[in-house]
Design an enzyme around this catalytic site. Sequence first.
Site, PDB file in Angstrom:
ATOM      1  CB  CYS A 120      -6.775  36.020  37.388  1.00  0.00           C
ATOM      2  SG  CYS A 120      -7.328  36.854  38.906  1.00  0.00           S
TER       3      CYS A 120
ATOM      4  CG  HIS B 104      -9.643  38.584  34.757  1.00  0.00           C
ATOM      5  ND1 HIS B 104      -9.937  37.241  34.788  1.00  0.00           N
ATOM      6  CD2 HIS B 104      -9.586  38.989  36.048  1.00  0.00           C
ATOM      7  CE1 HIS B 104     -10.066  36.844  36.044  1.00  0.00           C
ATOM      8  NE2 HIS B 104      -9.850  37.889  36.827  1.00  0.00           N
TER       9      HIS B 104
ATOM     10  CD  GLU C 181     -10.720  36.603  31.189  1.00  0.00           C
ATOM     11  OE1 GLU C 181     -11.194  36.442  32.328  1.00  0.00           O
ATOM     12  OE2 GLU C 181      -9.491  36.654  30.977  1.00  0.00           O
TER      13      GLU C 181
END
Length: 203
Positions: A80, A181, A183
């Site tokens: 990001c 993202h 994650e």
Amino acid sequence: MIDVIDYRAGNAPSVVYALEHLGLPCRLVSTPDEITRSDRLILPGVGAARATLASLAEQGLVDVLDQQVRAARVPFLGICIGLQVLFDHSEEGDTQCLGWVPGTVERFPNDRRVPQIGWNEVRFVREHPVTASLPELGHYYFVNSYYCSPADDADVLGVTEYGHDFCSVVASANIVATQFHAEKSGPLGLALLREFAKWDPAC
């Protein structure tokens, strides 16, 4: 060991949690001495480019990161804002960035709702070891008002459409970075983190 850079302005703990979920050895690092000993680095983040760079500078991390990533060629993953600060300049706050990848960061046009929040499709345009186990088309989780525009098309690894096509994944030498993202992107994001953990840019 994967070192996740904690610069007090990002979402580093979320990335650590994802890595731990995968059973990958990792730790948060926040000092030049720790980063000097790093053999694999992730720079995650949310927020603004200027604030991110200011926080990195305040902790004395800019020079040591430049040494490790550009000189020592340590494998590096940006996430990001960790992607956007890699470029020469960002329109966000008229900010001079790290300059590791030639290009600029631009704001989405006014006819788009910003930030873009939610799942969107990424299309990989070439092969790369970090995306080897991922499908050519897949959905990932985004939160962004700005997007990167690499000067060299050879640095583009993935593209996404949000009113127009933009570069959402970059790969250059030992650097890979995603606008989404990883994650928070479910099984595909975790697969990318797993591939990064074993990637050897020298091969």
